[in-house]
Design an enzyme around this catalytic site. Structure first.
Site, PDB file in Angstrom:
ATOM      1  N   CYS A 112      38.172  58.051 -25.369  1.00  0.00           N
ATOM      2  CA  CYS A 112      36.998  58.465 -25.492  1.00  0.00           C
ATOM      3  C   CYS A 112      36.511  59.690 -24.663  1.00  0.00           C
ATOM      4  CB  CYS A 112      35.959  57.649 -25.648  1.00  0.00           C
ATOM      5  SG  CYS A 112      34.479  57.967 -26.471  1.00  0.00           S
ATOM      6  N   HIS A 156      36.949  54.758 -34.973  1.00  0.00           N
ATOM      7  CA  HIS A 156      36.386  55.170 -33.517  1.00  0.00           C
ATOM      8  C   HIS A 156      35.214  55.908 -33.658  1.00  0.00           C
ATOM      9  CE1 HIS A 156      37.127  56.283 -28.960  1.00  0.00           C
ATOM     10  NE2 HIS A 156      36.102  57.179 -29.474  1.00  0.00           N
ATOM     11  N   GLU A 157      35.277  57.099 -34.377  1.00  0.00           N
ATOM     12  CA  GLU A 157      34.191  58.002 -34.544  1.00  0.00           C
ATOM     13  C   GLU A 157      33.003  57.321 -35.198  1.00  0.00           C
ATOM     14  OE1 GLU A 157      34.295  60.421 -32.250  1.00  0.00           O
ATOM     15  OE2 GLU A 157      36.618  60.304 -32.020  1.00  0.00           O
ATOM     16  N   HIS A 160      30.756  55.150 -33.300  1.00  0.00           N
ATOM     17  CA  HIS A 160      29.830  56.114 -32.254  1.00  0.00           C
ATOM     18  C   HIS A 160      28.283  55.969 -33.214  1.00  0.00           C
ATOM     19  CE1 HIS A 160      31.939  57.304 -28.836  1.00  0.00           C
ATOM     20  NE2 HIS A 160      32.784  57.871 -29.443  1.00  0.00           N
TER      21      HIS A 160
HETATM   22 CO    CO Z   1      34.913  58.177 -28.659  1.00  0.00          CO
END
Ligand code: CO
Length: 187
Positions: A112, A156-157, A160
């Site tokens: 990341c 993953h995004e 966030h």
């Molecule tokens: Co990330």
């Protein structure tokens, strides 16, 4: 908005743990400018020369809180090859509306832009997801069916936007604990 390795926030910043707000559509000029800078960062980061001159780190995605904007926006750009086409979206208000039971994970772990150095361990993700959202690049509401690597990148995004980081999913006692036998390992 200028985005480079000096302006991307580290995981110690509270922005990385915030819950991001939905974005109103049509996009405001400010929101559009942020999302354009995000997709440009990811695109440019594929080019070694640009990485050097602009001070970028190679990436396949970035989320708005990483640049201090607490709104539901992610930019993803995955290069294609002989076998798979490229995947590129600048999504507003992305939502995972369904997922497989089967899991997938990256054999060498995730990384990341906000987490330096990398944290080792398996990050279990759904092998297949369906994502809905508004795509700025095509100016359309889209429904995306994703599998394997792109599915992992989107999870993953999108994590966030809820203040979740990839290492939150790594088993604390045993980072390389085996996942269920039908899980897909991606090298
Ligand atoms: Co990330």
């Amino acid at each position: 908005m200028l985005i480079n390795n000096n302006t991307i926030l580290p995981d110690t910043d509270k922005a990385l743990r915030a819950k991001c707000e939905p974005v109103s559509l049509p996009l405001s000029d400010d929101d559009r400018a942020v999302l354009e800078s995000m997709i440009n960062y990811v695109r440019d980061s594929h080019d070694e020369e640009k990485r050097k001159t602009l001070g970028l780190r190679a990436a396949v995605g970035i989320a708005a809180p990483q640049v201090g904007v607490l709104k539901q926006m992610v930019a993803i750009s995955i290069e294609g090859n002989e076998k798979v086409p490229p995947v590129e979206y600048a999504l507003v208000n992305p939502k995972i509306i369904s997922n497989s039971v089967q899991l997938a994970y990256l054999e060498y772990g995730e990384s990341c832009l906000s987490v330096v150095p990398d944290r080792e361990g398996y990050v279990p993700r759904y092998a297949r997801i369906t994502v809905k959202g508004y795509d700025m690049l095509t100016d359309k509401e889209v429904t995306l069916r994703l599998r394997n690597y792109p599915a992992i990148v989107f999870q993953h995004e999108i994590d966030h936007l809820s203040g979740i980081l990839y290492y939150d999913h790594i088993n604390k006692e045993d980072p390389f604990k085996e996942l269920p036998p039908d899980s897909i390992s991606i090298g």
